[in-house]
Design an enzyme around this catalytic site. Structure first.
Site, PDB file in Angstrom:
ATOM      1  N   ARG A  53      -2.316 -14.155   4.137  1.00  0.00           N
ATOM      2  CA  ARG A  53      -2.992 -13.442   5.233  1.00  0.00           C
ATOM      3  C   ARG A  53      -2.288 -13.691   6.570  1.00  0.00           C
ATOM      4  NH1 ARG A  53      -7.506 -10.488   4.028  1.00  0.00           N
ATOM      5  NH2 ARG A  53      -8.012 -10.437   6.228  1.00  0.00           N
ATOM      6  N   THR A  74      -5.593  -7.053  10.745  1.00  0.00           N
ATOM      7  CA  THR A  74      -5.841  -5.765  10.083  1.00  0.00           C
ATOM      8  C   THR A  74      -5.220  -4.606  10.872  1.00  0.00           C
ATOM      9  OG1 THR A  74      -7.928  -6.685   9.287  1.00  0.00           O
ATOM     10  CG2 THR A  74      -7.666  -4.293   9.133  1.00  0.00           C
ATOM     11  N   PHE A  90     -15.285   3.559   7.331  1.00  0.00           N
ATOM     12  CA  PHE A  90     -13.919   3.894   6.930  1.00  0.00           C
ATOM     13  C   PHE A  90     -13.732   3.973   5.415  1.00  0.00           C
ATOM     14  CE2 PHE A  90     -14.092  -0.743   7.795  1.00  0.00           C
ATOM     15  CZ  PHE A  90     -13.657  -1.260   6.582  1.00  0.00           C
ATOM     16  N   HIS A 138      -2.086  -5.496   1.560  1.00  0.00           N
ATOM     17  CA  HIS A 138      -3.425  -6.054   1.323  1.00  0.00           C
ATOM     18  C   HIS A 138      -3.292  -7.502   0.858  1.00  0.00           C
ATOM     19  CE1 HIS A 138      -7.483  -6.569  -0.358  1.00  0.00           C
ATOM     20  NE2 HIS A 138      -6.868  -7.172  -1.355  1.00  0.00           N
ATOM     21  N   ARG A 190       2.310  -6.549   8.931  1.00  0.00           N
ATOM     22  CA  ARG A 190       1.565  -5.394   9.450  1.00  0.00           C
ATOM     23  C   ARG A 190       2.133  -4.940  10.800  1.00  0.00           C
ATOM     24  NH1 ARG A 190      -4.462  -7.171   7.298  1.00  0.00           N
ATOM     25  NH2 ARG A 190      -4.484  -5.776   5.482  1.00  0.00           N
ATOM     26  N   GLU A 248     -10.105  -9.706  -7.650  1.00  0.00           N
ATOM     27  CA  GLU A 248      -8.993  -8.761  -7.475  1.00  0.00           C
ATOM     28  C   GLU A 248      -7.875  -8.988  -8.492  1.00  0.00           C
ATOM     29  OE1 GLU A 248      -9.691  -7.903  -2.709  1.00  0.00           O
ATOM     30  OE2 GLU A 248      -7.895  -8.995  -3.327  1.00  0.00           O
ATOM     31  N   TYR A 304     -12.524  -1.475  -3.535  1.00  0.00           N
ATOM     32  CA  TYR A 304     -13.033  -1.704  -2.172  1.00  0.00           C
ATOM     33  C   TYR A 304     -14.552  -1.566  -2.084  1.00  0.00           C
ATOM     34  CZ  TYR A 304      -8.419  -1.952   0.086  1.00  0.00           C
ATOM     35  OH  TYR A 304      -7.175  -2.327   0.510  1.00  0.00           O
ATOM     36  N   ASN A 349      -1.967   0.116   6.925  1.00  0.00           N
ATOM     37  CA  ASN A 349      -1.428  -1.140   7.448  1.00  0.00           C
ATOM     38  C   ASN A 349      -0.546  -1.881   6.451  1.00  0.00           C
ATOM     39  OD1 ASN A 349      -3.448  -1.908   5.754  1.00  0.00           O
ATOM     40  ND2 ASN A 349      -4.683  -2.972   7.272  1.00  0.00           N
ATOM     41  N   LYS A 364       0.826  -1.215   0.000  1.00  0.00           N
ATOM     42  CA  LYS A 364       0.000   0.000   0.000  1.00  0.00           C
ATOM     43  C   LYS A 364       0.867   1.275   0.000  1.00  0.00           C
ATOM     44  CE  LYS A 364      -3.981  -2.142   2.343  1.00  0.00           C
ATOM     45  NZ  LYS A 364      -4.953  -1.992   3.455  1.00  0.00           N
TER      46      LYS A 364
HETATM   47  O1  CDP Z   1      -7.351  -5.825   4.819  1.00  0.00           O
HETATM   48  P1  CDP Z   1      -8.185  -6.744   5.676  1.00  0.00           P
HETATM   49  O2  CDP Z   1      -8.854  -7.824   4.881  1.00  0.00           O
HETATM   50  O3  CDP Z   1      -7.404  -7.268   6.842  1.00  0.00           O
HETATM   51  O4  CDP Z   1      -9.326  -5.836   6.349  1.00  0.00           O
HETATM   52  P2  CDP Z   1     -10.778  -5.401   5.786  1.00  0.00           P
HETATM   53  O5  CDP Z   1     -11.733  -5.511   6.900  1.00  0.00           O
HETATM   54  O6  CDP Z   1     -11.096  -6.106   4.513  1.00  0.00           O
HETATM   55  O7  CDP Z   1     -10.596  -3.840   5.493  1.00  0.00           O
HETATM   56  C1  CDP Z   1      -9.958  -3.407   4.315  1.00  0.00           C
HETATM   57  C2  CDP Z   1      -9.015  -2.290   4.677  1.00  0.00           C
HETATM   58  O8  CDP Z   1      -9.766  -1.201   5.197  1.00  0.00           O
HETATM   59  C3  CDP Z   1      -8.002  -2.588   5.781  1.00  0.00           C
HETATM   60  O9  CDP Z   1      -6.845  -3.294   5.335  1.00  0.00           O
HETATM   61  C4  CDP Z   1      -7.647  -1.215   6.271  1.00  0.00           C
HETATM   62  O10 CDP Z   1      -6.727  -0.554   5.408  1.00  0.00           O
HETATM   63  C5  CDP Z   1      -9.007  -0.493   6.163  1.00  0.00           C
HETATM   64  N1  CDP Z   1      -9.752  -0.466   7.440  1.00  0.00           N
HETATM   65  C6  CDP Z   1      -9.856   0.735   8.141  1.00  0.00           C
HETATM   66  O11 CDP Z   1      -9.345   1.772   7.692  1.00  0.00           O
HETATM   67  N2  CDP Z   1     -10.544   0.779   9.332  1.00  0.00           N
HETATM   68  C7  CDP Z   1     -11.130  -0.323   9.832  1.00  0.00           C
HETATM   69  N3  CDP Z   1     -11.788  -0.260  10.986  1.00  0.00           N
HETATM   70  C8  CDP Z   1     -11.042  -1.539   9.137  1.00  0.00           C
HETATM   71  C9  CDP Z   1     -10.336  -1.587   7.943  1.00  0.00           C
HETATM   72 MG    MG Z   2     -10.285  -7.662   3.373  1.00  0.00          MG
END
Ligand code: CDP
Ligand code: MG
Length: 133
Positions: free
Chosen positions: A86, A92, A58, A116, A103, A127, A50, A113, A10
């Site tokens: 993952r 996350t 968010f 992705h 991360r 994707e 997204y 973070n 990222k």
């Molecule tokens: O990336 P991951 O699958 O772990 O998390 P997600 O729930 O799919 O969320 C996608 C992305 O949104 C995260 O990697 C973060 O960059 C962002 N995010 C955020 O800004 N605030 C949150 N509470 C949760 C996710």
């Molecule tokens: Mg995700």
């Protein structure tokens, strides 16, 4: 089972100059890198990528961040690629991620973070097509 996943380094990690260290880790973990490119997402592209999160609080901030500078996108292949990537990424929220995960090592906040990864075979298919046609 050999499978493919989509990884992104990222914009926060690109700015931090840790592309090389993250790619080293990817290779050390036994992934084949089948595709790699630097992309600066437009706001619209980030919103499309997204889209599944469009109703989350968010979403606006996340898609602004993801379009704030270049990212590196990678098409990875390995045994159990989705789950393994993952695990290497970690939780996350970098503060919750285990020591040794990317991360934890490079993330700055739950939004910024560093990396992705696709979360299921269906998501990986979407994707990968998004970036590698
Ligand atoms: O990336 P991951 O699958 O772990 O998390 P997600 O729930 O799919 O969320 C996608 C992305 O949104 C995260 O990697 C973060 O960059 C962002 N995010 C955020 O800004 N605030 C949150 N509470 C949760 C996710
Ligand atoms: Mg995700």
């Amino acid at each position: 089972m050999t499978e493919r996943t989509l990884a992104i380094i990222k914009p926060d990690a690109v700015r931090k100059k840790v592309i090389g260290r993250i790619i080293q880790r990817i290779e050390d973990e036994g992934f084949e890198i089948l595709g790699l490119k630097m992309v600066h997402l437009t706001r619209e592209e980030a919103r499309k990528f997204y889209y599944v999160h469009k109703d989350k609080p968010f979403y606006e901030s996340l898609t602004d961040f993801m379009s704030s500078g270049p990212s590196v996108v990678l098409l990875l292949e390995r045994e159990n690629a989705i789950k393994h990537w993952r695990e290497v990424m970690g939780a996350t929220d970098p503060a919750q991620a285990r020591p040794g995960t990317l991360r934890r090592q490079f993330g700055f906040s739950i939004e910024r973070n560093a990396v992705h990864g696709s979360d299921s075979p269906q998501t990986a298919e979407y994707e990968i097509a998004f970036f590698f046609g």
